[in-house]
Structures are given as structure tokens and as C-alpha cells.
Design a protein around this motif. Structure first.
Motif, PDB file in Angstrom:
ATOM      1  N   MET A   1       0.467   1.035  -3.968  1.00  0.00           N
ATOM      2  CA  MET A   1      -0.908   0.601  -3.558  1.00  0.00           C
ATOM      3  C   MET A   1      -0.992   1.960  -2.144  1.00  0.00           C
ATOM      4  N   ASP A   2      -2.520   2.342  -2.095  1.00  0.00           N
ATOM      5  CA  ASP A   2      -2.785   3.598  -1.039  1.00  0.00           C
ATOM      6  C   ASP A   2      -3.311   2.875   0.143  1.00  0.00           C
ATOM      7  N   LEU A   3      -3.707   3.301   1.282  1.00  0.00           N
ATOM      8  CA  LEU A   3      -4.216   2.648   2.461  1.00  0.00           C
ATOM      9  C   LEU A   3      -5.149   3.964   2.584  1.00  0.00           C
ATOM     10  N   VAL A  35       0.225   5.992   1.675  1.00  0.00           N
ATOM     11  CA  VAL A  35       0.840   5.673   0.242  1.00  0.00           C
ATOM     12  C   VAL A  35       2.472   4.511   0.566  1.00  0.00           C
ATOM     13  N   GLY A  36       2.484   4.293  -1.123  1.00  0.00           N
ATOM     14  CA  GLY A  36       3.307   2.845  -1.239  1.00  0.00           C
ATOM     15  C   GLY A  36       3.947   3.665  -2.408  1.00  0.00           C
ATOM     16  N   LYS A  42      -0.839  11.368  -2.722  1.00  0.00           N
ATOM     17  CA  LYS A  42      -0.531  11.206  -2.483  1.00  0.00           C
ATOM     18  C   LYS A  42      -1.638  11.683  -0.705  1.00  0.00           C
ATOM     19  N   VAL A  43      -0.647  11.360   0.788  1.00  0.00           N
ATOM     20  CA  VAL A  43      -1.591  11.563   1.927  1.00  0.00           C
ATOM     21  C   VAL A  43      -2.202  13.102   1.941  1.00  0.00           C
ATOM     22  N   GLY A  44      -3.169  12.545   2.339  1.00  0.00           N
ATOM     23  CA  GLY A  44      -4.403  13.714   2.296  1.00  0.00           C
ATOM     24  C   GLY A  44      -5.372  14.244   0.878  1.00  0.00           C
TER      25      GLY A  44
END
Length: 76
Positions: A1-3, A35-36, A42-44
Motif C-alpha cells: 500500500m502507498d500513502l 510506502v508499506g 518509493k517516497v517521492g
């Protein structure tokens, strides 16, 4: 899961092409903020998610998307 944090579509592309107003509302762009475990993102990362997602309210409105709900990544 991605926030992710959603943002509106840009009115002008990097190449200088202007988008029509009626098509701007249909494009949902987002930036991954967390990210989970097991996530491919990945972040960004800048992504184009499907409509929906699970809304999470922290200091802002965020949305949760699974890897299968992300249509593609893009470069801004």
C-alpha cells in the motif's frame, strides 16, 4: 500500500502543450508520501492512480492505494 497526496492536473505540459479544461478534472495526479512493506513504489514517486482509494485524514487529506490501483508512474 502507498500513502499518497493528490494534486490537480497541470494546465500546461512540460513540452508546452495546454490541456483542455474539461480534461484537467479527469486526471488525478499524486505524489507518494509513504510506502508499506512489500510496496513497489518509493517516497517521492509521481503517480497516476485509479479513481477511489481509501481516504485518510491526518494533517491533510491523503489516500491509500495498493500497487494494483496505480496506473503508471510519470516524470514531471
Amino acid at each position: 500500500m502507498d500513502l499518497v497526496e493528490r494534486s490537480g492536473a497541470k494546465t500546461v505540459t512540460k513540452g508546452g502543450i495546454m490541456r483542455l479544461e474539461k480534461s484537467q478534472g479527469k486526471v488525478l495526479q499524486a505524489t507518494v508520501v509513504a510506502v508499506g512493506s512489500g510496496s513497489k513504489g518509493k517516497v517521492g514517486d509521481k503517480i497516476l492512480p485509479e479513481c477511489g482509494g481509501t481516504k485518510v485524514v491526518l494533517d491533510k487529506d491523503y489516500f491509500l492505494f495498493g500497487d494494483g490501483d496505480i496506473l503508471r508512474k510519470y516524470v514531471d
